[in-house]
Motif scaffolding. Structure first.
Motif, mmCIF file in Angstrom:
data_model
loop_
_atom_site.group_PDB
_atom_site.id
_atom_site.type_symbol
_atom_site.label_atom_id
_atom_site.label_comp_id
_atom_site.label_asym_id
_atom_site.label_seq_id
_atom_site.Cartn_x
_atom_site.Cartn_y
_atom_site.Cartn_z
ATOM 1 N N VAL A 181 7.642 -8.519 14.254
ATOM 2 C CA VAL A 181 8.043 -8.062 12.929
ATOM 3 C C VAL A 181 7.183 -6.842 12.616
ATOM 4 C CG1 VAL A 181 8.187 -8.598 10.475
ATOM 5 C CG2 VAL A 181 8.717 -10.358 12.170
ATOM 6 N N ALA A 182 7.822 -5.694 12.421
ATOM 7 C CA ALA A 182 7.124 -4.438 12.153
ATOM 8 C C ALA A 182 7.272 -4.114 10.666
ATOM 9 C CB ALA A 182 7.704 -3.318 13.007
ATOM 10 N N LEU A 183 6.151 -4.085 9.957
ATOM 11 C CA LEU A 183 6.164 -3.922 8.503
ATOM 12 C C LEU A 183 5.513 -2.616 8.092
ATOM 13 C CD1 LEU A 183 5.486 -6.496 5.762
ATOM 14 C CD2 LEU A 183 3.892 -4.573 5.911
ATOM 15 N N ASP A 184 6.121 -1.948 7.131
ATOM 16 C CA ASP A 184 5.512 -0.748 6.560
ATOM 17 C C ASP A 184 5.978 -0.606 5.114
ATOM 18 O OD1 ASP A 184 4.075 1.806 8.195
ATOM 19 O OD2 ASP A 184 4.737 2.215 6.143
ATOM 20 N N LYS A 185 5.135 -0.032 4.290
ATOM 21 C CA LYS A 185 5.488 0.179 2.879
ATOM 22 C C LYS A 185 6.304 1.446 2.695
ATOM 23 C CE LYS A 185 3.330 0.127 -1.707
ATOM 24 N NZ LYS A 185 2.040 0.031 -2.445
ATOM 25 N N ASN A 186 6.093 2.414 3.581
ATOM 26 C CA ASN A 186 6.718 3.723 3.455
ATOM 27 C C ASN A 186 8.108 3.717 4.086
ATOM 28 O OD1 ASN A 186 7.393 6.539 4.421
ATOM 29 N ND2 ASN A 186 5.549 6.992 3.252
ATOM 30 N N LEU A 187 9.134 3.994 3.279
ATOM 31 C CA LEU A 187 10.508 3.962 3.772
ATOM 32 C C LEU A 187 10.762 5.004 4.851
ATOM 33 C CD1 LEU A 187 12.526 3.422 0.476
ATOM 34 C CD2 LEU A 187 12.356 1.845 2.395
ATOM 35 N N GLU A 188 10.177 6.187 4.670
ATOM 36 C CA GLU A 188 10.413 7.243 5.652
ATOM 37 C C GLU A 188 9.799 6.871 6.996
ATOM 38 O OE1 GLU A 188 10.757 12.086 5.522
ATOM 39 O OE2 GLU A 188 9.350 11.099 4.175
ATOM 40 N N MET A 189 8.622 6.252 6.975
ATOM 41 C CA MET A 189 8.006 5.823 8.224
ATOM 42 C C MET A 189 8.829 4.715 8.882
ATOM 43 S SD MET A 189 5.536 7.769 8.859
ATOM 44 C CE MET A 189 5.182 6.899 10.371
ATOM 45 N N LEU A 190 9.398 3.823 8.075
ATOM 46 C CA LEU A 190 10.236 2.765 8.638
ATOM 47 C C LEU A 190 11.424 3.348 9.385
ATOM 48 C CD1 LEU A 190 10.521 -0.216 6.105
ATOM 49 C CD2 LEU A 190 9.596 -0.251 8.429
ATOM 50 N N ARG A 191 11.972 4.429 8.847
ATOM 51 C CA ARG A 191 13.130 5.040 9.517
ATOM 52 C C ARG A 191 12.705 5.742 10.807
ATOM 53 N NH1 ARG A 191 15.269 6.352 3.549
ATOM 54 N NH2 ARG A 191 16.040 4.239 3.196
ATOM 55 N N VAL A 192 11.491 6.266 10.826
ATOM 56 C CA VAL A 192 10.952 6.813 12.070
ATOM 57 C C VAL A 192 10.801 5.689 13.093
ATOM 58 C CG1 VAL A 192 8.921 7.858 13.136
ATOM 59 C CG2 VAL A 192 9.789 8.769 10.984
ATOM 60 N N ALA A 193 10.237 4.553 12.655
ATOM 61 C CA ALA A 193 10.045 3.414 13.558
ATOM 62 C C ALA A 193 11.381 2.882 14.047
ATOM 63 C CB ALA A 193 9.269 2.312 12.839
ATOM 64 N N ARG A 194 12.369 2.849 13.164
ATOM 65 C CA ARG A 194 13.684 2.346 13.570
ATOM 66 C C ARG A 194 14.286 3.215 14.675
ATOM 67 N NH1 ARG A 194 15.316 1.092 9.078
ATOM 68 N NH2 ARG A 194 15.261 -1.161 9.294
ATOM 69 N N ALA A 195 14.094 4.513 14.564
ATOM 70 C CA ALA A 195 14.602 5.409 15.610
ATOM 71 C C ALA A 195 13.904 5.147 16.940
ATOM 72 C CB ALA A 195 14.417 6.863 15.184
ATOM 73 N N LYS A 196 12.598 4.889 16.878
ATOM 74 C CA LYS A 196 11.837 4.647 18.110
ATOM 75 C C LYS A 196 12.191 3.307 18.744
ATOM 76 C CE LYS A 196 7.433 5.796 18.461
ATOM 77 N NZ LYS A 196 7.316 6.534 19.746
#
Length: 335
Positions: A181-196
């Protein structure tokens, strides 16, 4: 959930297509609409029926709503997992359904490219800042090698990656963990992680928006908790560590990668660091107070900022039983 409700939910070609798409990857409602070539309100109605039947689940990230299948993964309900396998068999055996699914998956390529383009744009805007900070400390590859070695003496089990950022830690340990489970508060960073991480199966990886001071998970949910270059953003590090301890099973481990104590005051203003690193004594106290037994820290030299790896094992809380005959506080309360 009643079996007739499940079959009614699947009694529509569009919902069958959505079920197969969600078995491949987690998708936003707007992304589903793009692949299906239908309006977003119409797709939302189909999604609502699947969610009501327990075949899919929603998760909100800001103004976006993401969907994931409930039929995949080791912890999936047996009936839903069987239905997921049935749809896979139908795709193999039914040429018309297979052709439709193949066409849908080709359109997923556009979703992949869009996510990657957004991630590249984010990196382009922040690359200069990150390069400056990286130049101050041990190379990332060396840190990752030492962290993998430090955690390699026991199974990772179910992993919580707090402050996943670009998703690098989740990617690094994806082959060894049962689930991440990969958690982050920042939405933009989450979208970067989703791409990766979009190449990983949805049963293995889940991305969640959340705050490390208030984790939205039940107690004792994870075997391993990671905080990679995250804790220095905490105004009070004891709060996220207490939450990490709460969701870690007895005998589970926490791994913290962060800077040793330093005096680079400009990191507060330039990078919003709330803490200028941590001393070994300070970290050991924080870990013990949270309920972890710390191991000897690992220091990685090679830059102005020393990177440290601190590992702790979650202590088993003693079970407390009260004897009404001998506990004076209970005698007094019952008097």
């Amino acid at each position: 959930m009643a079996i007739d409700t499940i079959f009614k939910a699947l009694a529509d070609p569009t919902r069958l297509r959505i079920a197969r798409l969600l078995s491949a990857m987690e998708l936003a409602v707007g992304e589903l609409a793009q692949v299906l070539g239908q309006s977003q309100p119409r797709v939302s109605r189909h999604v609502g029926i699947l969610c009501d039947a327990g075949l899919a689940e929603r998760r909100r990230e800001g103004s976006w709503v993401f969907l994931r299948s409930t039929g995949s993964g080791d912890d999936a309900d047996a009936t839903l997992a069987a239905l997921d396998r049935l749809l896979a068999t139908a795709e193999r055996e039914n040429p018309e359904f297979a052709a439709q699914c193949d066409d849908d998956r080709r359109k997923l390529a556009a979703i992949h490219k869009s996510r990657e383009a957004n991630a590249e744009d984010y990196f382009a805007r922040h690359a200069g800042e990150w390069d400056e900070l990286r130049a101050l400390h041990t190379p990332d590859a060396q840190v990752e090698q030492q962290l993998s070695k430090a955690l390699g003496d026991a199974p990772l089990g179910t992993v919580l990656d707090i402050g996943t950022g670009t998703g690098r830690m989740a990617e690094l340990f994806s082959q060894d963990a049962e689930r991440i489970v990969a958690l982050d508060k920042n939405l933009e960073m989450l979208r970067v992680a989703r791409a990766k991480l979009q190449h990983l199966p949805t049963s293995q990886i889940e991305l969640v928006q959340g705050d490390f001071t208030a984790l939205d998970f039940p107690a004792k949910s994870f075997d391993t908790v990671l905080l990679h270059q995250v804790l220095h953003f905490a105004q009070d590090p004891a709060l996220p560590l207490a939450e990490a301890a709460r969701v870690t099973r007895a005998g589970g481990r926490i791994a913290i990668v962060d800077f040793a104590a330093h005096d680079r005051e400009e990191l507060r203003s330039r990078y919003q660091h709330a803490r200028l690193g941590f001393s070994d004594r300070q970290m050991a106290r924080l870990l013990r107070d949270a309920g972890f037994s710390p191991k000897a820290p690992i220091a990685l030299e090679g830059g102005e900022l020393v990177v440290k790896i601190w590992i702790g094992t979650r202590r088993k809380l003693p079970s407390v039983t009260h004897d009404h005959k001998t506990d004076p506080s209970l005698k007094e309360a019952n008097a």
